[in-house]
Design a protein around this motif. Structure first.
Motif, PDB file in Angstrom:
ATOM      1  N   ALA A   1       1.081  -0.760   0.380  1.00  0.00           N
ATOM      2  CA  ALA A   1       0.364  -0.295   0.064  1.00  0.00           C
ATOM      3  C   ALA A   1       0.851   1.708  -0.225  1.00  0.00           C
ATOM      4  N   GLY A   2       2.062   1.207   0.817  1.00  0.00           N
ATOM      5  CA  GLY A   2       3.021   2.523   1.187  1.00  0.00           C
ATOM      6  C   GLY A   2       3.871   2.752  -0.530  1.00  0.00           C
ATOM      7  N   HIS A   3       3.994   1.773  -1.569  1.00  0.00           N
ATOM      8  CA  HIS A   3       4.113   1.832  -2.134  1.00  0.00           C
ATOM      9  C   HIS A   3       3.417   2.129  -3.368  1.00  0.00           C
ATOM     10  N   GLU A   4       2.632   2.334  -3.527  1.00  0.00           N
ATOM     11  CA  GLU A   4       1.188   2.855  -4.610  1.00  0.00           C
ATOM     12  C   GLU A   4       0.856   3.457  -4.244  1.00  0.00           C
ATOM     13  N   ILE A   5       1.003   4.211  -2.751  1.00  0.00           N
ATOM     14  CA  ILE A   5       0.762   5.507  -2.871  1.00  0.00           C
ATOM     15  C   ILE A   5       1.448   6.987  -2.798  1.00  0.00           C
TER      16      ILE A   5
ATOM     17  N   VAL B   1       7.754  -6.635  17.051  1.00  0.00           N
ATOM     18  CA  VAL B   1       7.259  -6.312  15.633  1.00  0.00           C
ATOM     19  C   VAL B   1       5.760  -5.392  15.999  1.00  0.00           C
ATOM     20  N   GLU B   2       5.627  -5.532  17.590  1.00  0.00           N
ATOM     21  CA  GLU B   2       4.699  -4.802  18.578  1.00  0.00           C
ATOM     22  C   GLU B   2       5.347  -3.175  18.197  1.00  0.00           C
ATOM     23  N   GLU B   3       6.432  -2.994  19.030  1.00  0.00           N
ATOM     24  CA  GLU B   3       6.720  -1.881  19.349  1.00  0.00           C
ATOM     25  C   GLU B   3       6.782  -1.270  17.555  1.00  0.00           C
ATOM     26  N   ARG B   4       6.768  -1.053  17.071  1.00  0.00           N
ATOM     27  CA  ARG B   4       7.070  -1.429  15.691  1.00  0.00           C
ATOM     28  C   ARG B   4       6.041  -1.052  14.931  1.00  0.00           C
ATOM     29  N   ASN B   5       5.085  -1.608  15.314  1.00  0.00           N
ATOM     30  CA  ASN B   5       3.566  -1.401  15.065  1.00  0.00           C
ATOM     31  C   ASN B   5       2.835  -0.374  15.353  1.00  0.00           C
ATOM     32  N   LYS B   6       2.929  -0.160  16.717  1.00  0.00           N
ATOM     33  CA  LYS B   6       2.674   1.549  17.376  1.00  0.00           C
ATOM     34  C   LYS B   6       3.369   2.582  15.989  1.00  0.00           C
ATOM     35  N   TYR B   7       4.149   2.545  15.671  1.00  0.00           N
ATOM     36  CA  TYR B   7       4.285   3.576  14.922  1.00  0.00           C
ATOM     37  C   TYR B   7       3.626   3.561  13.585  1.00  0.00           C
ATOM     38  N   TYR B   8       3.342   2.654  13.055  1.00  0.00           N
ATOM     39  CA  TYR B   8       2.208   2.325  11.914  1.00  0.00           C
ATOM     40  C   TYR B   8       0.787   2.898  12.251  1.00  0.00           C
ATOM     41  N   ILE B   9       0.050   2.691  13.425  1.00  0.00           N
ATOM     42  CA  ILE B   9      -0.876   3.233  14.312  1.00  0.00           C
ATOM     43  C   ILE B   9      -0.879   4.395  14.189  1.00  0.00           C
ATOM     44  N   ASN B  10      -0.023   5.262  14.493  1.00  0.00           N
ATOM     45  CA  ASN B  10       0.050   6.693  14.639  1.00  0.00           C
ATOM     46  C   ASN B  10       0.713   7.023  13.113  1.00  0.00           C
ATOM     47  N   LEU B  11       0.922   6.056  12.916  1.00  0.00           N
ATOM     48  CA  LEU B  11       0.775   7.353  11.007  1.00  0.00           C
ATOM     49  C   LEU B  11      -0.921   6.645  10.408  1.00  0.00           C
TER      50      LEU B  11
ATOM     51  N   GLY C   1      -2.992   9.208  12.850  1.00  0.00           N
ATOM     52  CA  GLY C   1      -2.716  10.510  13.634  1.00  0.00           C
ATOM     53  C   GLY C   1      -2.119  11.817  12.482  1.00  0.00           C
ATOM     54  N   GLU C   2      -1.901  10.721  10.666  1.00  0.00           N
ATOM     55  CA  GLU C   2      -0.793  11.236  10.196  1.00  0.00           C
ATOM     56  C   GLU C   2      -1.564  12.018   9.252  1.00  0.00           C
ATOM     57  N   THR C   3      -2.014  12.743   8.898  1.00  0.00           N
ATOM     58  CA  THR C   3      -2.604  13.672   7.738  1.00  0.00           C
ATOM     59  C   THR C   3      -2.545  13.128   6.836  1.00  0.00           C
ATOM     60  N   THR C   4      -1.352  13.096   5.947  1.00  0.00           N
ATOM     61  CA  THR C   4      -1.033  12.785   4.635  1.00  0.00           C
ATOM     62  C   THR C   4      -2.394  11.679   4.354  1.00  0.00           C
ATOM     63  N   LEU C   5      -1.625  10.437   5.335  1.00  0.00           N
ATOM     64  CA  LEU C   5      -2.169   9.250   4.942  1.00  0.00           C
ATOM     65  C   LEU C   5      -3.686   9.141   4.397  1.00  0.00           C
ATOM     66  N   HIS C   6      -4.427  10.091   5.482  1.00  0.00           N
ATOM     67  CA  HIS C   6      -5.534  10.338   5.648  1.00  0.00           C
ATOM     68  C   HIS C   6      -6.064  10.742   4.656  1.00  0.00           C
ATOM     69  N   ALA C   7      -5.042  11.730   3.802  1.00  0.00           N
ATOM     70  CA  ALA C   7      -5.689  12.743   3.172  1.00  0.00           C
ATOM     71  C   ALA C   7      -5.393  12.129   1.721  1.00  0.00           C
ATOM     72  N   ARG C   8      -4.949  11.503   1.775  1.00  0.00           N
ATOM     73  CA  ARG C   8      -4.429  10.049   0.313  1.00  0.00           C
ATOM     74  C   ARG C   8      -5.151   9.226   0.604  1.00  0.00           C
TER      75      ARG C   8
ATOM     76  N   ALA D   1     -15.329   2.522   6.060  1.00  0.00           N
ATOM     77  CA  ALA D   1     -15.844   1.805   4.399  1.00  0.00           C
ATOM     78  C   ALA D   1     -14.842   2.046   2.456  1.00  0.00           C
ATOM     79  N   ASP D   2     -13.216   3.095   3.438  1.00  0.00           N
ATOM     80  CA  ASP D   2     -12.880   3.294   2.399  1.00  0.00           C
ATOM     81  C   ASP D   2     -11.803   2.249   2.544  1.00  0.00           C
ATOM     82  N   VAL D   3     -10.485   2.800   1.330  1.00  0.00           N
ATOM     83  CA  VAL D   3      -9.132   2.008   1.634  1.00  0.00           C
ATOM     84  C   VAL D   3      -7.971   2.992   2.980  1.00  0.00           C
ATOM     85  N   PHE D   4      -9.093   3.708   3.872  1.00  0.00           N
ATOM     86  CA  PHE D   4      -8.494   4.327   5.021  1.00  0.00           C
ATOM     87  C   PHE D   4      -8.628   3.335   6.056  1.00  0.00           C
ATOM     88  N   GLY D   5      -9.807   3.230   5.817  1.00  0.00           N
ATOM     89  CA  GLY D   5     -10.602   2.230   6.922  1.00  0.00           C
ATOM     90  C   GLY D   5      -9.698   0.738   7.156  1.00  0.00           C
TER      91      GLY D   5
END
Lengths: 163, 406
Positions: B115-119, B176-186, B189-196, B249-253
Motif C-alpha cells: 500500500a505504501g509503495h502504491e501511494i 513487531v509490536e513496538e514498530r506497529n505502534k508507529y504504523y498505528i500512529n501513522l 494521527g498522520e494527516t497525509t495518509l488520511h488525505a491520500r 468504508a474506504d481504503v483508509f479504513g
C-alpha cells in the motif's frame, strides 16, 4: 436453531422427508432436488429462514446427473446447502443473479468447467476461468475429461475415438 | 458530457503485482466504468485434486496461495478431519492457531508495504517489509520455509514448538509490536495518509453485504464478522478474538483495520504461547475418509476462506471447491473503482490485498561448515532442489512421468 430449520423445512415441504442431512451443528445439506421442487425450497430458505448470505456455488458431475450446490449462511455460523439436480445431457439452470449479484463468476465457472448452460446471466461477461481459444465442448471438471487427452500447446482435446 | 476514453490496465502492467485485466472507462481523470477480468492464474488445482490421494492433495492445496498457505491447508484438513470424525490434540490446535496468527502478521505487513509503495510512500514500504522479515524468519524456523510451511498434516501438525522457539517468537513479537505502534500512529494521527486514502475506493456496509465482500474490506465498513469469532476453529474457542472494525468504508479504513489486527494477532500469539498445552501433536487418522460432504471455513488474513469437500469413501476425493477470500472481494471491485480517479486505481485494487505468490525469490544458503553465504540464481536453485530430492531417494524426473499434470 438447526432443529427449528429442519422442522420448518419439513412442515412446508413434506417431500424433504429423509432428504435433510445434518453433517454437524451449523452444516445442513439437502439431497439433490429437481428444479420443480428445488426453487420453492431455495426461495423459502432465503426469504423465510433468513439464510441471506450467498457464499459460493459448487458444481459437481455425479455420473448420470449434474449437481449444483448453493452455499448459503445466516450471516453467522449456520450454513444451509440445497442441491439442484439436472440431467447431464441437458444441464440448463437458472441464474440467481437477480438475488445475488456476486454469483456471476461462480456461474461462469459452472459454464466453463462443467458445461452448464446458465439462463439469465447478464450479457457481455467475459468467459471465466478458462482462456480464450479453449476447445468448445471440453469441460475439465467433468469426470470423463482426462488431462492426458489435452494438448496444452495446441489447446486441443483429443480423446480416443472409442470413448 | 466529456469524451470517454477506455484504458486497458493489465493483465501485465507495472501498477499491478499479479495478472488481472481492468478495462477502465474514463471521463477526464474520473473512472466512470470498470470491468474486471481475472482467471489468468487458473491452474486446474481442483481437477488435479480429483486424481490424487488426500495426502498428495494437502501439498497442492497448500500451494493455492503462497501467502495464505497455512490458511488453505488448515481449511482443507479441517474438512477431512471432520468427515473422518477425528479431533486433533489440543497442542496441535494451538500450534495451528500460532502459525495462523504468524501468517496474518506477515501478510498484513506485506500489504502495508505494498500500500505504501502504491501511494508513493516507499519509506513505509521498506519499513514494513523489513519488519515482515522478522516474522518470516520465525516462520522459517518453525516450518523450514518462509511460506508453504508444511506444518499441517491430517490429524495434527508435523512439527512441535519447543521452549527455544517460544522465546524467539516472543522476542520477535515484542519488536513487531513496538514498530506497529508507529504504523498505528501513522494511520490514525498522520494527516497525509488520511488525505491520500480517505474516501478512496468506497464500499459501504450495505454494498459489502450486497457484493459479499469479506475480511478487512468488510470489517472496514463496520461488518463485524470474523470466522475465528463466529465459528471458532483450532484454538480460537479459548483464544477469543476481538473483531476489529472501522466505519470509514474506504481504503483508509482497510488500512486502519489491518494495522489494528496486527496488534490483535500479537495479543493472541501471547495468549497462545502462554497457554500452549502439553501433549501429543498428532492423532491417528483412519486409512480411508468415509463418504460424506462438508464445508470448512477459516479466517485467512485476506478474509474468509471456504473449502467444500466431498468424499466418496475411496482414497481419492470426489470434489473439492476452494473459495479464496480474494474471489469474494473481486465482486465489489468495479463499484469501488467507479467515481474515483485513474491515479487511485492501483491502490484501490491493492487495498483488497489480492493474492499473488511471493515464493519466486532468490535464496541465501548458509554453509554451516565454512560460514560462507551463497546467493543462488534460478538455475542453481533448481539444481539444488533436484539434488535435495535425489539425496533422499526421490528422482523428480521419474516422479514427473508418473503423475499426470495439467
Amino acid at each position: 436453531m438447526t432443529d427449528n430449520v429442519q422442522g420448518s423445512l419439513l412442515a412446508k415441504f413434506p417431500y424433504l422427508e429423509s432428504k435433510i442431512k445434518e453433517q454437524r451443528q451449523g452444516r445442513i445439506f439437502l439431497d439433490p432436488l429437481q428444479k420443480e421442487q428445488f426453487w420453492p425450497v431455495f426461495d423459502y430458505i432465503i426469504d423465510e429462514l433468513g439464510y441471506k448470505d450467498f457464499h459460493m456455488l459448487v458444481g459437481r458431475d455425479s455420473g448420470e446427473t449434474m449437481h449444483v450446490i448453493y452455499l448459503l449462511t445466516d450471516g453467522g455460523a449456520n450454513m444451509l446447502c440445497p442441491k439442484l439436480e439436472v440431467e447431464k445431457e441437458n444441464p440448463v439452470i437458472r441464474s440467481i443473479y437477480s438475488r445475488f449479484s456476486n454469483c456471476t463468476w461462480h456461474e461462469l465457472e459452472l459454464v466453463d468447467l462443467l458445461g452448464f448452460v446458465v439462463e439469465g446471466l447478464p450479457e457481455g461477461l467475459p468467459n471465466y476461468p478458462l482462456p480464450d481459444g479453449w476447445p468448445k465442448g471440453s469441460h475439465p471438471l467433468r469426470k470423463d475429461w482426462k488431462v492426458e487427452y489435452f494438448n496444452k500447446e495446441t489447446l486441443t482435446y483429443n480423446p480416443p475415438s472409442d470413448i | 458530457m466529456s469524451k470517454r476514453v477506455v484504458i486497458p490496465i493489465g493483465p501485465q502492467h507495472p501498477a499491478l503485482k499479479e495478472p488481472g485485466s481492468f478495462i477502465i472507462t474514463l471521463e477526464g481523470e474520473k473512472v466512470v466504468g470498470a470491468q474486471v477480468e481475472v482467471g489468468y492464474n487458473h491452474r486446474g488445482i481442483e481437477k488435479a485434486c480429483e486424481s490424487r490421494t488426500y495426502i498428495q492433495n494437502l501439498y497442492i492445496i497448500e500451494r493455492v496461495c503462497g501467502i495464505c498457505s497455512h490458511a488453505h491447508s488448515t481449511a482443507y484438513l479441517q474438512a477431512i478431519e471432520e468427515l473422518a470424525g477425528v479431533a486433533i490434540p489440543r497442542r496441535a490446535a494451538y500450534i495451528r492457531s500460532i502459525m495462523g496468527e504468524l501468517e496474518r502478521l506477515h501478510s498484513h505487513l506485506l500489504w502495508l508495504g505494498v500500500a505504501g509503495h502504491e501511494i508513493g510512500f516507499d519509506t513505509l514500504f521498506m519499513y514494513a517489509w523489513r519488519d515482515r522479515e522478522l516474522v518470516l524468519d520465525v516462520l522459517a524456523m518453525l516450518g523450514g520455509n518462509r511460506v508453504n510451511y508444511g506444518i499441517n498434516t491430517p490429524g495434527g501438525v508435523r512439527r512441535d514448538i519447543d521452549p527455544e522457539h517460544i522465546q524467539k517468537i516472543r522476542d520477535m513479537v515484542d519488536i513487531v509490536e513496538e514498530r506497529n505502534k508507529y504504523y498505528i500512529n501513522l494511520a490514525l494521527g498522520e494527516t497525509t495518509l488520511h488525505a491520500r486514502l480517505g474516501g478512496v475506493g468506497r464500499l459501504s456496509h450495505e454494498e459489502v453485504i450486497k457484493f459479499g465482500a469479506v475480511g478487512p474490506v468488510a470489517r472496514a465498513a463496520g461488518v463485524a464478522f470474523d470466522v475465528r469469532q463466529a465459528e471458532p476453529y483450532a484454538a480460537y474457542d479459548e483464544a477469543q478474538v476481538k473483531v476489529i472494525t472501522d466505519d470509514h468504508a474506504d481504503v483508509f479504513g482497510r488500512t486502519v483495520v489491518r494495522v489494528l489486527e496486527i496488534m490483535e494477532s500479537i495479543r493472541l500469539l501471547r495468549f497462545l504461547l502462554d497457554n500452549l498445552p502439553e501433549g501429543e501433536i498428532i492423532t491417528k487418522m483412519p486409512r480411508r475418509i468415509p463418504a460424506g460432504e462438508t464445508v470448512s471455513r477459516y479466517e485467512a488474513p485476506r478474509g474468509e476462506d471456504v473449502h467444500y469437500v466431498c468424499a466418496n469413501g475411496t482414497d481419492i476425493l470426489e470434489r473439492i471447491r476452494v473459495r479464496a477470500p480474494t474471489e469474494a472481494n473481486w465482486h465489489g471491485m468495479s463499484h469501488m473503482l467507479e467515481n474515483d480517479y485513474l491515479a487511485d486505481v492501483s491502490i484501490i485494487i491493492a487495498a483488497i490485498d489480492p493474492c499473488y505468490s511471493c515464493t519466486d525469490r532468490s535464496i541465501v544458503i548458509d554453509n554451516r561448515d565454512s560460514g560462507q553465504q551463497t546467493i543462488f540464481d534460478w538455475k542453481q536453485l533448481r539444481q539444488y532442489s533436484i539434488d535435495w530430492y535425489r539425496n533422499r531417494g526421490v528422482d523428480p524426473a521419474k516422479l514427473a512421468n508418473r503423475l499426470p499434470r495439467l
